[in-house]
Enzyme design. Structure first.
Site, PDB file in Angstrom:
ATOM      1  N   ASP A 245       0.879  -1.177   0.000  1.00  0.00           N
ATOM      2  CA  ASP A 245       0.000   0.000   0.000  1.00  0.00           C
ATOM      3  C   ASP A 245       0.910   1.219   0.000  1.00  0.00           C
ATOM      4  OD1 ASP A 245      -1.679   2.111   0.545  1.00  0.00           O
ATOM      5  OD2 ASP A 245      -2.857   1.057   2.056  1.00  0.00           O
TER       6      ASP A 245
ATOM      7  N   LYS B  19      -4.311  -3.435   7.844  1.00  0.00           N
ATOM      8  CA  LYS B  19      -4.270  -4.897   7.786  1.00  0.00           C
ATOM      9  C   LYS B  19      -3.272  -5.331   6.717  1.00  0.00           C
ATOM     10  CE  LYS B  19      -7.030  -6.678  10.889  1.00  0.00           C
ATOM     11  NZ  LYS B  19      -6.406  -7.326  12.041  1.00  0.00           N
TER      12      LYS B  19
ATOM     13  N   TYR C 227      -0.520  -0.293  14.907  1.00  0.00           N
ATOM     14  CA  TYR C 227      -1.436  -0.563  13.795  1.00  0.00           C
ATOM     15  C   TYR C 227      -1.090   0.302  12.601  1.00  0.00           C
ATOM     16  CZ  TYR C 227      -5.538  -1.009  10.910  1.00  0.00           C
ATOM     17  OH  TYR C 227      -6.366  -1.252   9.848  1.00  0.00           O
TER      18      TYR C 227
HETATM   19  C1  F6R Z   1      -8.387  -0.735   7.287  1.00  0.00           C
HETATM   20  C2  F6R Z   1      -8.235   0.592   6.694  1.00  0.00           C
HETATM   21  C3  F6R Z   1      -9.250   1.623   6.985  1.00  0.00           C
HETATM   22  C4  F6R Z   1      -8.706   2.667   7.944  1.00  0.00           C
HETATM   23  C5  F6R Z   1      -9.741   3.758   8.220  1.00  0.00           C
HETATM   24  C6  F6R Z   1      -9.195   4.853   9.090  1.00  0.00           C
HETATM   25  O1  F6R Z   1      -7.340  -1.566   6.944  1.00  0.00           O
HETATM   26  O2  F6R Z   1      -7.287   0.867   6.013  1.00  0.00           O
HETATM   27  O3  F6R Z   1     -10.424   1.063   7.481  1.00  0.00           O
HETATM   28  O4  F6R Z   1      -8.303   2.053   9.150  1.00  0.00           O
HETATM   29  O5  F6R Z   1     -10.172   4.324   7.001  1.00  0.00           O
HETATM   30  O6  F6R Z   1      -8.102   5.377   8.448  1.00  0.00           O
HETATM   31  P1  F6R Z   1      -7.257   6.594   9.055  1.00  0.00           P
HETATM   32  O7  F6R Z   1      -6.940   6.205  10.487  1.00  0.00           O
HETATM   33  O8  F6R Z   1      -6.066   6.602   8.158  1.00  0.00           O
HETATM   34  O9  F6R Z   1      -8.155   7.795   8.936  1.00  0.00           O
HETATM   35 MG    MG Z   2      -5.208  -2.439   1.696  1.00  0.00          MG
HETATM   36 MG    MG Z   3      -4.506   1.323   3.271  1.00  0.00          MG
END
Ligand code: F6R
Ligand code: MG
Ligand code: MG
Length: 373
Positions: A13, A233, A230
């Site tokens: 990513d 994933k 974190y």
């Molecule tokens: C799960 C994922 C999304 C983010 C969510 C919050 O793997 O990538 O669900 O966890 O969009 O993202 P932030 O914390 O970057 O605003």
């Molecule tokens: Mg992804």
């Molecule tokens: Mg991502």
């Protein structure tokens, strides 16, 4: 002896938009340009660039074997160039999975996920790759078990003599960073006992028991272990070899008649129904999901992905088929049921599986407010 060819799928990513949605074409084009150059220089034999939601995926065939520093550095440099562009455009999560600054010969442990398999080409060598978004490696445990060990899924296990000897599964204990090989059907119950714990035990390889022919390699990167926090994933990929004494294409796809639950979805913190989709629907929307799964089919001949007259690799988008409409509909139905639960378990993952640290912050804030009972 057949020709030895390595199939490498490396994903990362490096940034997406809007939010954690899709890798824009501009990053795919950067990657295609790099890999095209590498092909011209003879480093790789063929390639296919695609995206699974917000993950940039580089599928390559070459003659350098597994864990080749040259191939891994090609992928790393491609991700770096794409990251630079993503940063310039202020894409979301630019360079998200590029967790280490320096490349040390192998992308394992640096953030990108890798599935690799060196094969001795058979008379024909059909392959399926799976690529998921918004979930973790354990998402492949259930289908891989069904494909290689469950005779209710795979007719070949009771009809094809070489398959009747069974398959060996390498299981990785992600907590202890150790591995064990279990053989089915003899150790089927022990295997299920382990891989049913999808957050800890993951299938990393499968071999045909009769001759140790390699048939599965999955990615086993645990990003949170590299980063210590974190960071999204792991969004796994897998390479599966099929046919001629291995599960047929249709047996590999049969587990996806139905949706099933995996970890991931919003903030990597929820149980989620998985949705098999075509490349066109490889993008997470509803509650950052539901987690999507792609299946691409191709064949490898003389070191290359078989291509058309113009050199375009012949890649088949296997879930682009009404046969998987039922699973997609089930997925949306399961999603609507479990989302009614909000942040109450079992909608939310148990605390020990969650990679978000907010709960520990809540406890910190409430420190001193708990009294012995
Ligand atoms: C799960 C994922 C999304 C983010 C969510 C919050 O793997 O990538 O669900 O966890 O969009 O993202 P932030 O914390 O970057 O605003
Ligand atoms: Mg992804
Ligand atoms: Mg991502």
């Amino acid at each position: 002896m057949g020709r030895r060819t390595t199939i490498t799928l490396i994903k990362c990513d490096v940034g997406s938009l809007p939010g954690h949605h899709v890798v824009p074409k501009i990053l795919l084009d950067i990657s295609r340009k790099r890999l095209n150059q590498a092909k011209k220089e003879g480093l790789i034999n063929s390639y296919y660039v695609f995206h699974a939601g917000d993950d940039l995926e580089l599928l390559m065939t070459h003659d350098k074997g597994e864990n080749s520093p040259e191939i891994h550095s090609l992928a790393w440099d491609t991700f770096l160039e794409a990251t630079e562009k993503a940063k310039k455009l202020k894409l979301y999560g630019a360079g998200q999975d590029m967790l280490k600054d320096a490349f040390s010969g192998n992308v394992r442990g640096l953030g990108p996920g890798v599935a690799e398999m060196e094969i001795e080409e058979r008379e024909a060598d059909p392959i399926v790759v799976l690529a998921a978004d918004k979930t973790s490696q354990g998402a492949f445990n259930l289908p891989l078990f069904r494909i290689f060990a469950d005779p209710f899924n795979t007719a070949g296990l009771v009809l094809e003599p070489t398959m009747m000897e069974g398959f060996k599964f390498e299981v990785l204990d992600q907590k202890e960073r150790s591995r064990a090989v279990l053989k089915c059907p003899e150790e089927m119950y022990e295997l299920i006992a382990l891989i049913g714990s999808t957050e800890r035990y993951v299938i990393s390889h499968v071999w045909r028991a009769v001759d140790d022919l390699i048939c599965v390699a999955t990615s086993t990167t645990k990003l949170s272990m590299i980063a210590g926090r974190y960071v999204g994933k792991d969004d796994p990929v897998a390479i599966i070899r099929i046919q001629h004494g291995l599960p047929a294409l249709g047996e590999v796809l049969a587990p996806f008649l139905h949706s099933y639950f995996v970890e991931g979805w919003m903030r990597g913190s929820h149980w989620a129904p998985i949705m098999p989709v075509s490349l066109k629907d490889s993008r997470c929307t509803l509650f950052d999901g539901p987690p999507r799964l792609l299946a691409l089919g191709f064949q490898v001949t003389e070191g290359e992905i078989v291509s058309d007259e113009d050199g375009n690799p012949l890649i088949y988008d296997l879930f682009d088929d009404p046969a998987f409409d039922l699973a997609r509909r089930e997925c949306v139905e399961y999603a609507s049921i479990i989302r009614r639960m909000g942040e109450f378990e079992p909608a939310r993952l148990p605390e020990s599986y969650m990679e978000y640290t907010a709960l520990s912050k809540v406890l910190e804030k409430l420190k001193g407010r708990f009294h012995p009972v």
